[in-house]
Design a protein around this motif. Structure first.
Motif, PDB file in Angstrom:
ATOM      1  N   ILE A  64       0.892  -1.147  -0.058  1.00 13.88           N
ATOM      2  CA  ILE A  64      -0.020   0.099  -0.059  1.00 13.88           C
ATOM      3  C   ILE A  64       0.818   1.273   0.001  1.00 13.88           C
ATOM      4  O   ILE A  64       1.399   1.379   1.053  1.00 13.88           O
ATOM      5  N   SER A  65       0.941   1.865  -1.319  1.00 13.03           N
ATOM      6  CA  SER A  65       1.794   2.951  -1.196  1.00 13.03           C
ATOM      7  C   SER A  65       1.167   4.241  -0.783  1.00 13.03           C
ATOM      8  O   SER A  65       2.017   5.051  -0.010  1.00 13.03           O
ATOM      9  N   LEU A  66      -0.134   4.452  -0.725  1.00 16.67           N
ATOM     10  CA  LEU A  66      -0.812   5.632  -0.193  1.00 16.67           C
ATOM     11  C   LEU A  66      -2.045   5.296   0.447  1.00 16.67           C
ATOM     12  O   LEU A  66      -2.756   4.482  -0.332  1.00 16.67           O
ATOM     13  N   HIS A  67      -2.629   5.970   1.263  1.00 10.94           N
ATOM     14  CA  HIS A  67      -4.219   5.574   1.581  1.00 10.94           C
ATOM     15  C   HIS A  67      -4.554   7.282   1.969  1.00 10.94           C
ATOM     16  O   HIS A  67      -3.750   7.968   2.520  1.00 10.94           O
ATOM     17  N   GLN A  97      -0.182   0.535   9.100  1.00 14.52           N
ATOM     18  CA  GLN A  97       0.953   0.695   7.812  1.00 14.52           C
ATOM     19  C   GLN A  97       2.239   0.905   8.678  1.00 14.52           C
ATOM     20  O   GLN A  97       3.187   0.498   8.225  1.00 14.52           O
ATOM     21  N   PRO A 101       7.125  -1.580   8.240  1.00 14.37           N
ATOM     22  CA  PRO A 101       8.373  -0.921   7.556  1.00 14.37           C
ATOM     23  C   PRO A 101       9.021  -1.786   6.770  1.00 14.37           C
ATOM     24  O   PRO A 101       9.010  -3.087   7.022  1.00 14.37           O
ATOM     25  N   ASP A 102       9.737  -1.348   5.737  1.00 15.76           N
ATOM     26  CA  ASP A 102      10.547  -2.422   5.052  1.00 15.76           C
ATOM     27  C   ASP A 102      11.863  -2.872   5.829  1.00 15.76           C
ATOM     28  O   ASP A 102      12.148  -2.147   6.724  1.00 15.76           O
ATOM     29  N   ASP A 117      14.584  -0.574   6.873  1.00 17.23           N
ATOM     30  CA  ASP A 117      14.402   0.343   7.383  1.00 17.23           C
ATOM     31  C   ASP A 117      14.812   0.452   8.998  1.00 17.23           C
ATOM     32  O   ASP A 117      14.877   1.445   9.551  1.00 17.23           O
ATOM     33  N   PRO A 174       5.001   4.231  15.823  1.00 15.41           N
ATOM     34  CA  PRO A 174       6.278   5.029  15.546  1.00 15.41           C
ATOM     35  C   PRO A 174       5.711   6.562  15.716  1.00 15.41           C
ATOM     36  O   PRO A 174       4.509   6.782  15.590  1.00 15.41           O
ATOM     37  N   PHE A 234       5.152  10.499  15.187  1.00 18.56           N
ATOM     38  CA  PHE A 234       5.218  11.497  14.149  1.00 18.56           C
ATOM     39  C   PHE A 234       5.463  12.750  14.996  1.00 18.56           C
ATOM     40  O   PHE A 234       5.110  13.016  16.135  1.00 18.56           O
ATOM     41  N   TYR A 241      10.128   6.162  10.143  1.00 18.85           N
ATOM     42  CA  TYR A 241      10.405   5.359   8.692  1.00 18.85           C
ATOM     43  C   TYR A 241       9.968   6.129   7.412  1.00 18.85           C
ATOM     44  O   TYR A 241       9.866   5.800   6.380  1.00 18.85           O
ATOM     45  N   ASN A 254       7.350   7.615   6.789  1.00 18.36           N
ATOM     46  CA  ASN A 254       6.042   7.522   6.598  1.00 18.36           C
ATOM     47  C   ASN A 254       5.476   9.154   6.520  1.00 18.36           C
ATOM     48  O   ASN A 254       5.793   9.766   7.435  1.00 18.36           O
ATOM     49  N   ILE A 295       1.423   8.652   3.188  1.00 17.79           N
ATOM     50  CA  ILE A 295       2.347   7.975   2.264  1.00 17.79           C
ATOM     51  C   ILE A 295       3.320   7.012   2.627  1.00 17.79           C
ATOM     52  O   ILE A 295       3.962   7.596   3.842  1.00 17.79           O
ATOM     53  N   ARG A 296       3.360   5.794   2.443  1.00 14.43           N
ATOM     54  CA  ARG A 296       4.478   4.963   2.779  1.00 14.43           C
ATOM     55  C   ARG A 296       5.781   5.212   2.569  1.00 14.43           C
ATOM     56  O   ARG A 296       6.070   5.547   1.567  1.00 14.43           O
ATOM     57  N   SER A 315       8.527   3.936   2.137  1.00 12.43           N
ATOM     58  CA  SER A 315       9.487   2.933   1.466  1.00 12.43           C
ATOM     59  C   SER A 315       9.153   3.414  -0.182  1.00 12.43           C
ATOM     60  O   SER A 315      10.049   2.962  -0.963  1.00 12.43           O
ATOM     61  N   VAL A 316       7.870   3.882  -0.214  1.00 10.15           N
ATOM     62  CA  VAL A 316       7.914   4.131  -1.743  1.00 10.15           C
ATOM     63  C   VAL A 316       8.143   5.627  -2.373  1.00 10.15           C
ATOM     64  O   VAL A 316       8.000   5.717  -3.513  1.00 10.15           O
TER      65      VAL A 316
END
Lengths: 219, 78
Positions: free
Chosen positions: A64-67, A125, A129-130, A133, A157, A159, B18, B20, B45-46, B48-49
């Motif tokens: 999921i790149s973006l939501h 999400q 993490p990858d 990372d 995490p 923010f 990360y 994000n 936005i994730r 890693s992309v």
């Protein structure tokens, strides 16, 4: 890279498996094609949707790149077969350099739930993490995290918002900020023109009145 | 920004370890390609992309950035 499952039957996500939010009466749309009405499950490891007949799909967060509210952008390709939704495996495409993209929209009948859905997805999400990372394992983040404050969950995490970033400044840092904002054009007290900050420790070091040089401190 | 994905402009709301990113008041540079993003105001936005993040250069206070970065580094050493 396809990490998707087919539009198929699968067991309902359960709270024990990290289900954070469940939204019935939610229409799913894939690349502008309506899939019907069903229930959206926002769980820690998957974002899933099941329609009335028990068919659905399951998304993994790394894809999921973006939501956003209602909208999910996925790093995968789907095509429809006669019996449902199939994730594309890697094909011998001329589009090899371009990664696949699929747009999902979820339209709940209960619009007031959108905020909670969005927040639940943000939290889940952030749990994926990858692998590359995760280098600083001991980094606990800051105590300044709005979501953790509200929910007392230490593993989310952190923010940093603008205001919180400001509050991270030490007294010296804040003094620097004020000076920069107010007195840049003046040359008063400019012997402290520095490339970094000084903490209590470094102030003590220079108690004997030694002047700072224009040191470019390298960390 | 993803090669096949949208380039998104917005206000940086927050970022995590990360990278994000949460953006508010977003606009998409390719609305013809992503018409469904038009009504979207805020997004996550994730990290890693993300291929790159472009900041408005005249609005970045590098002194302040260095301040914060060094403070963070000092804190982590303790």
């Amino acid at each position: 890279m396809a990490l998707m499952s087919f539009l198929r039957s699968f067991p309902l996500p359960r709270s024990a498996e990290g289900l954070r939010q469940q939204q019935p009466d939610t229409e799913a749309v894939l690349n502008r094609k309506g899939l019907g009405t069903g229930t959206l499950y926002i769980a820690e490891n998957h974002l899933s949707w099941l329609d009335g007949s028990g068919l659905g799909f399951s998304l993994e967060y790394p894809t999921i790149s973006l939501h956003a509210h209602l909208y999910v952008l996925v790093n995968a390709k789907f095509r429809e077969e006669s019996k449902g939704l199939v994730a594309d495996e890697e094909e011998e495409d001329s589009d090899d350099d371009i990664e696949p993209i699929a747009e999902f929209r979820f339209v709940p009948s209960d619009k007031s739930s959108l905020e909670a859905m969005f927040t639940a997805m943000c939290e889940c999400q952030a749990l994926h993490p990858d692998p590359e990372d995760e280098d600083s394992d001991d980094y606990d983040g800051d105590e300044y995290d709005v979501e953790a404050h509200e929910q007392e969950q230490g593993d989310i995490p952190k923010f940093y918002t603008y205001e919180e970033g400001l509050s991270h400044l030490t007294a010296e840092g804040q003094a620097t900020l004020e000076r920069l904002e107010g007195t840049l054009s003046q040359s008063v007290s400019s012997q402290y023109n520095i490339a970094g900050i000084w903490t209590e420790d470094s102030v003590r070091d220079y108690e004997d009145g030694m002047e700072f040089e224009d040191a470019d401190v390298d960390h | 920004r993803h090669p096949a994905g949208p380039a998104i402009c917005g206000t940086l709301h927050s970022v995590d370890q990360y990278l994000n990113i949460k953006l508010t008041d977003i606009s998409v540079t390719d609305p013809e390609k992503y018409p469904h993003m038009l009504p979207v105001k805020n997004c996550f936005i994730r990290g890693s992309v993300v291929h790159y993040v472009q900041l408005p250069t005249d609005e970045v206070d590098t002194q302040l950035l260095q301040d914060a970065a060094r403070k963070e580094a000092l804190q982590q050493k303790q």
